[in-house]
Design a protein around this motif. Sequence first.
Motif, PDB file in Angstrom:
ATOM      1  N   LEU A  32       0.866  -1.169   0.000  1.00  0.00           N
ATOM      2  CA  LEU A  32       0.000   0.000   0.000  1.00  0.00           C
ATOM      3  C   LEU A  32       0.904   1.220   0.000  1.00  0.00           C
ATOM      4  O   LEU A  32       1.723   1.381   0.899  1.00  0.00           O
ATOM      5  CB  LEU A  32      -0.899   0.031   1.234  1.00  0.00           C
ATOM      6  N   VAL A  33       0.758   2.056  -1.012  1.00  0.00           N
ATOM      7  CA  VAL A  33       1.569   3.262  -1.122  1.00  0.00           C
ATOM      8  C   VAL A  33       0.712   4.437  -0.664  1.00  0.00           C
ATOM      9  O   VAL A  33      -0.358   4.698  -1.222  1.00  0.00           O
ATOM     10  CB  VAL A  33       2.052   3.486  -2.573  1.00  0.00           C
ATOM     11  N   HIS A  34       1.186   5.114   0.386  1.00  0.00           N
ATOM     12  CA  HIS A  34       0.488   6.268   0.927  1.00  0.00           C
ATOM     13  C   HIS A  34       1.061   7.541   0.307  1.00  0.00           C
ATOM     14  O   HIS A  34       2.269   7.632   0.100  1.00  0.00           O
ATOM     15  CB  HIS A  34       0.640   6.312   2.451  1.00  0.00           C
ATOM     16  N   PRO A  35       0.227   8.525   0.042  1.00  0.00           N
ATOM     17  CA  PRO A  35       0.702   9.744  -0.624  1.00  0.00           C
ATOM     18  C   PRO A  35       1.409  10.710   0.331  1.00  0.00           C
ATOM     19  O   PRO A  35       0.963  11.835   0.542  1.00  0.00           O
ATOM     20  CB  PRO A  35      -0.590  10.344  -1.188  1.00  0.00           C
ATOM     21  N   CYS A  36       2.505  10.250   0.927  1.00  0.00           N
ATOM     22  CA  CYS A  36       3.290  11.124   1.790  1.00  0.00           C
ATOM     23  C   CYS A  36       4.710  10.569   1.884  1.00  0.00           C
ATOM     24  O   CYS A  36       4.951   9.400   1.613  1.00  0.00           O
ATOM     25  CB  CYS A  36       2.680  11.236   3.177  1.00  0.00           C
ATOM     26  N   LEU A  37       5.647  11.417   2.248  1.00  0.00           N
ATOM     27  CA  LEU A  37       7.029  11.011   2.456  1.00  0.00           C
ATOM     28  C   LEU A  37       7.350  11.151   3.930  1.00  0.00           C
ATOM     29  O   LEU A  37       6.920  12.099   4.576  1.00  0.00           O
ATOM     30  CB  LEU A  37       7.981  11.883   1.630  1.00  0.00           C
ATOM     31  N   ALA A  38       8.122  10.212   4.454  1.00  0.00           N
ATOM     32  CA  ALA A  38       8.500  10.246   5.856  1.00  0.00           C
ATOM     33  C   ALA A  38      10.010  10.337   5.974  1.00  0.00           C
ATOM     34  O   ALA A  38      10.741   9.831   5.121  1.00  0.00           O
ATOM     35  CB  ALA A  38       8.003   8.992   6.567  1.00  0.00           C
ATOM     36  N   SER A  63      -6.109   2.051  -7.637  1.00  0.00           N
ATOM     37  CA  SER A  63      -6.211   3.313  -6.912  1.00  0.00           C
ATOM     38  C   SER A  63      -7.302   3.187  -5.861  1.00  0.00           C
ATOM     39  O   SER A  63      -8.383   2.656  -6.143  1.00  0.00           O
ATOM     40  CB  SER A  63      -6.560   4.457  -7.855  1.00  0.00           C
ATOM     41  N   LEU A  64      -7.026   3.688  -4.666  1.00  0.00           N
ATOM     42  CA  LEU A  64      -7.974   3.635  -3.565  1.00  0.00           C
ATOM     43  C   LEU A  64      -8.285   5.059  -3.104  1.00  0.00           C
ATOM     44  O   LEU A  64      -7.589   6.001  -3.487  1.00  0.00           O
ATOM     45  CB  LEU A  64      -7.377   2.820  -2.410  1.00  0.00           C
ATOM     46  N   PRO A  65      -9.325   5.240  -2.271  1.00  0.00           N
ATOM     47  CA  PRO A  65      -9.636   6.576  -1.772  1.00  0.00           C
ATOM     48  C   PRO A  65      -8.450   7.211  -1.037  1.00  0.00           C
ATOM     49  O   PRO A  65      -7.565   6.518  -0.541  1.00  0.00           O
ATOM     50  CB  PRO A  65     -10.805   6.331  -0.810  1.00  0.00           C
ATOM     51  N   ASP A  66      -8.467   8.513  -0.975  1.00  0.00           N
ATOM     52  CA  ASP A  66      -7.461   9.312  -0.269  1.00  0.00           C
ATOM     53  C   ASP A  66      -6.076   9.209  -0.891  1.00  0.00           C
ATOM     54  O   ASP A  66      -5.066   9.417  -0.221  1.00  0.00           O
ATOM     55  CB  ASP A  66      -7.396   8.952   1.221  1.00  0.00           C
ATOM     56  N   GLY A  67      -5.989   8.851  -2.165  1.00  0.00           N
ATOM     57  CA  GLY A  67      -4.710   8.828  -2.858  1.00  0.00           C
ATOM     58  C   GLY A  67      -3.869   7.580  -2.644  1.00  0.00           C
ATOM     59  O   GLY A  67      -2.753   7.488  -3.141  1.00  0.00           O
ATOM     60  N   LEU A  68      -4.378   6.588  -1.899  1.00  0.00           N
ATOM     61  CA  LEU A  68      -3.636   5.344  -1.704  1.00  0.00           C
ATOM     62  C   LEU A  68      -3.590   4.555  -3.008  1.00  0.00           C
ATOM     63  O   LEU A  68      -4.502   4.625  -3.832  1.00  0.00           O
ATOM     64  CB  LEU A  68      -4.296   4.472  -0.635  1.00  0.00           C
TER      65      LEU A  68
END
Length: 75
Positions: A32-38, A63-68
């Motif tokens: 699962l790729v989340h739309p943020c960098l850590a 593609s999933l909700p919230d940009g995932l």
Amino acid sequence: MRRRGRVVRVDSGGRLIGALLRAGLVDEVSLLVHPCLAGEHATRFWYGDRPAAAPLTLIAAQSLPDGLVWLRYHP
């Protein structure tokens, strides 16, 4: 009577995942790729002092909700 599992989910670090890959026990890698960098630096490593590298073949992308994004691969 013992039964063998068909699906085992492993949320772990590089050592266990690497051992499972080397033993040929991984049929699919699901990410699962989340739309943020850590983190503070762009050069992060999965385990130890070497970057992770394993050839994977993409089998699905959704593609999933919230940009995932859900990516599925065969090793």
